[in-house]
Scaffold this motif. Sequence first.
Motif, mmCIF file in Angstrom:
data_model
loop_
_atom_site.group_PDB
_atom_site.id
_atom_site.type_symbol
_atom_site.label_atom_id
_atom_site.label_comp_id
_atom_site.label_asym_id
_atom_site.label_seq_id
_atom_site.Cartn_x
_atom_site.Cartn_y
_atom_site.Cartn_z
ATOM 1 N N HIS A 8 0.823 -1.259 0.027
ATOM 2 C CA HIS A 8 0.016 0.131 -0.008
ATOM 3 C C HIS A 8 0.941 1.158 0.056
ATOM 4 C CE1 HIS A 8 -3.455 2.473 0.045
ATOM 5 N NE2 HIS A 8 -2.776 3.216 0.766
ATOM 6 N N HIS A 63 -6.396 -3.402 3.814
ATOM 7 C CA HIS A 63 -7.725 -3.403 2.829
ATOM 8 C C HIS A 63 -7.536 -4.084 1.599
ATOM 9 C CE1 HIS A 63 -6.038 0.695 1.311
ATOM 10 N NE2 HIS A 63 -5.721 -0.431 0.354
ATOM 11 N N HIS A 64 -6.368 -4.457 1.397
ATOM 12 C CA HIS A 64 -6.306 -5.589 0.097
ATOM 13 C C HIS A 64 -6.465 -6.960 0.429
ATOM 14 C CE1 HIS A 64 -4.489 -2.351 -2.354
ATOM 15 N NE2 HIS A 64 -3.930 -1.930 -1.230
HETATM 16 CU CU LIG Z 1 -4.097 -0.040 -0.791
#
Ligand SMILES: [Cu+2]
Lengths: 283, 143, 616
Positions: free
Chosen positions: C307, C356-357
């Motif tokens: 991220h 969040h992935h």
């Molecule tokens: Cu991300």
Amino acid sequence: MITEHVMTDEHNHGTHDTPGSWNGAAEPFKASYGKLMMWYFLLSDAFTFAGFLISYGALRLSMPSWPLPDFVFSTLPGGITHAPLIFVTIMTFVLILSSVTMVRAVQEGHRGNQSGVVKWMFFTIVGGLIFLGCQAWEWTTLIKGESMTVWTNPFGRHIEDGVYLEGDGHDIKAGQAFTVGAPYLIHYHDGHYNQLKYKNSAGEVKEQAFGPKAFGALFFFITGFHGFHVFSGVVFLLIIMLNAMTGLYQNRGNHYEMVEKIGLYWHFVDLVWVFVFLVFYLL
Amino acid sequence: MLNYEESKKVVFKGLILLAVVTLIEVAIALIGNGHIIEGMHWPKWLMYPLMISLSLYKAYFIVYEFMHMRYEVRGLSLSVLMPTVLLVWGLIAFANEGMHWNTSRAQIKEKNAIGLKSDGQSSKSSSEIHSSEVPATEAPATH
Amino acid sequence: MAALTHLEEEKLIKEQGYNDHFYDHHHGDKHQMGFITKYIFCQDHKIIAKQFLITGIIWAIIGAAMSVIFRLQLGFPEADMAWLRPFLGKWIVVNDDGIGSLDPNFYYALVTMHGTIIVFFVLTAGLSGTFSNLLIPLQIGARDMASGFLNMLSYWFFFLSSVIMLASLVLSTGPFSGGWTAYPPLSALPQASQGSGTGMTLWLISLTFFVVSVLLGGVNYITTILNLRTKGMSMWRMPLTIWAFLITAIIGLLSFPVLVAGFLLLMFDRGMGTSFYLSEIFIGGQALDNVGGSPVLFQHLFWFLGHPEVYIIILPAMGLVSEILSVHSRKPIFGYKAMVFSMLAIAFLSFIVWAHHMFMAGVNPFISNFFVLFTLIIAVPSAVKVFNWIATLYGGNVRFNSASLFAIGFVSMFISGGLTGIFLGNSTIDIQQHDTYFVVAHFHIVMGIAAFFGMFAGIYNWFPKMYGRFMNETLGQIHFWGTLIGAYLIFGPMHYIGLAGVPRRYFRFDSFETFKQFDALNQFITVCAIIVFALQILFVVNFFYSIWKGKKVTSKNPWESNTLEWTTPIKPGHGNWEGNIPTVNRWPYDYGKDGVDFIPQIKPLAEGEQHSELHQ
Ligand SMILES: [Cu+2]
Ligand code: HEM
């Protein structure tokens, strides 16, 4: 590269232009770029180790049980067993001592005392080598003596109460009772691991299970990675000590900054050991 | 900044201090695990925080004295130390995940056991197994 | 008060600038002797920037060409691909009727390499590497990077990493094929798939060297920005480009090492048979004896970098765009400090949202809640930036040229892609959308296209500084409009088919009854992709043509810009300024101040004039 300049612009008033180290042509942290680079490199290296240690934490917490450190690390050279954590305490002292000698080397450098720098760096190198020697012995004991590998971890802990049905010829005798959490080592004899049979409180007969694989793998991996840092530190120390002997840094007239930088690295290795020591040997 | 003689003293003090703190840590591990006094066991919630704080203290000392952070400009120490705060959330999240793998693995084992024993028919046996063996937090499976 | 004439400028630098005794030691000649020292083992930041850029362009062509091939497969699964045999050899399987089709393994290899190449080699090295190197010394008023040697090493590690990745492309078993995220077990078990063997080994080695390159570059950028700013260049007088490069370098310094940690554990799983990421796996009906690890652990380590990495890619583009929008709308950037603080906020937040992935990977739903919360907060600083860009343009006297158009296009793309990010950040919605084309559309728009637009804007804008010539403006505008429209036509429909549930990373869809209805759409996307690819070739032609044949730059400051790089000679030599280093007297965004079109940073305040940055 850049010498200190103070702003002398008459037009300038107000907070933004008070001469200050942040207004350009100065080192705002009063540190050369080389020293800053070393600090930030160490910061990023700290994140590498953090990645390992956090992974260690996650894997350890994902296991129903984990070997007991003061049971695993309880041998001393000369065939002495049942000496929990003594050897690693000595290793830790060695590393602390070498850190102290490193500080002395840096201090002598600030005074511009060439022979002092060389002397204390030499002690530091010796300390590093002794530490590496200790680590080699510790690994050998675990691999050769106790048959722990990155694939198999013979150090386990009971997850239920029970009574041994057979002995292992070492510490465990048939008929001996144990409780939840009791540590054990599955000995390796004649080409196979001798998993002892026991009867649990419900009367079922079971075998000692191997401990979590991750324990051995993480141990060798993380202490190995730390040891690799010690090793490269020793190499750099050696090079810099030789350079110091030739008078190279004396001529640069920057108070042996190179010694200071390698000093930072060396203390960092000690710092990492604080955490490796904590998670592998204490917790 | 300290002068030469003073800083030599700091070094000596540091040596003693780190050695003593390490000894205390080891002592806690040994006493708490019953190696010194037979049968005496300290609870983990006592030992762990003690050992962790002592180690953090050692780390602080190494960084501040040996690595000279105390004598650097504040900005430099902030720029190096602040980022490590990011690791706190990492630590929490990874630890939580580790425990989650532990419980979900146990749950799967439990479900497999139910499947083997009763072909998933008996909800009574499933709740028995659930309450007796597995420290799971979620409701038992009903097929 | 008017803008400075050439002579006034020289006089200012001579009188007010300061002599750092750079030329007393003849650096200038030492570094520019032969071809080898000038272009190969060169330590001059401007040459290194060009090395990064051109290597990046080569990789971009390779990466984009791959996407054309797999788009052909997706759009026209029945078409005859035998004509590709001369390039792809046995990866084109020709059946008895002479119809060639793509080997499914190779499809996956292509997708994987496309992702890896574009994310790391093009948008990280090619973008941040190029412009950090070019602009940091020039815009802060330094002769070069703090350590030219480490800077050179940074490029050569990137080069080494490139060569290794390139080698993996021509392996008989093909390159790695398990996705750019390299999740285990496909990446951890050499026997798991064709690409998991030597291909993956080379992938790992290559990316490890790549990380070395990023770190070497990063410490250099940070220390240079801290220590080598010229007199008067306080932090609040740095152009936003420099802020962006600084923050990018910090993010890289803290996130890439964690990836290395993950990689090293992976190497052990591969080479030593450990089980950090492996547990209870069957291959070919055989149970492996790896137990106790967790593949999700790798995902955590990967996305702890992954991220932040997306911001490593986008922040430099944001910096370039901020600067370009301000210059070409002849207005100060709106909310300078807000821009800086929002970048800092984004940088901080980017480290706490990684999972969040992984909402669908089996992450504890409890902890997911926090990841949702943190993720959605990122929308706030992002929105601040978008607002400020628009406000900068608003009411401006905008010059629409290739550079500013691409900068505006960047804003458009960032908005479109950011909005879908907010969809995905909610785990409840992500459960539906994860691993569909909706995600593909999201990140291509917000990261892929937006970052490319930032890069194009930067190239069009600073090409005169790099090569002393302009790029062709007509071709540039064709490039812009074609790419803008084409990109929306490619990725717009992908949102739609993603919402309809079409999964990503599938070799073909026509055998699924439910997905058959999208055949026409997929063909349309493929056609658009080919057109857009052709337009990028046009750009490359323009780029290389202009290096030698472009319109010559005749004045030092063709864009009438305030920043320091435009006070150097048209073709600056080693050391950048011929005499003294200029002194800075004001912030870089005095455009249209007191009725003056632009006031360069070196110009002292007029009698009674107030510092603009005081009011920020
Ligand atoms: Cu991300
Ligand atoms: C408001 C801002 C954003 C939010 C809330 C957001 C949220 C998300 C979420 C939740 C996913 C995971 C989707 C899934 O796999 O199911 C995702 C994927 C992705 N996002 Fe974003 N995003 C935002 C902005 C960005 C930006 C600015 C970039 C890059 C510059 C970016 C790049 C990516 C990439 C590369 C992926 C997919 C990676 C992969 O699976 O291959 N996102 N985004």
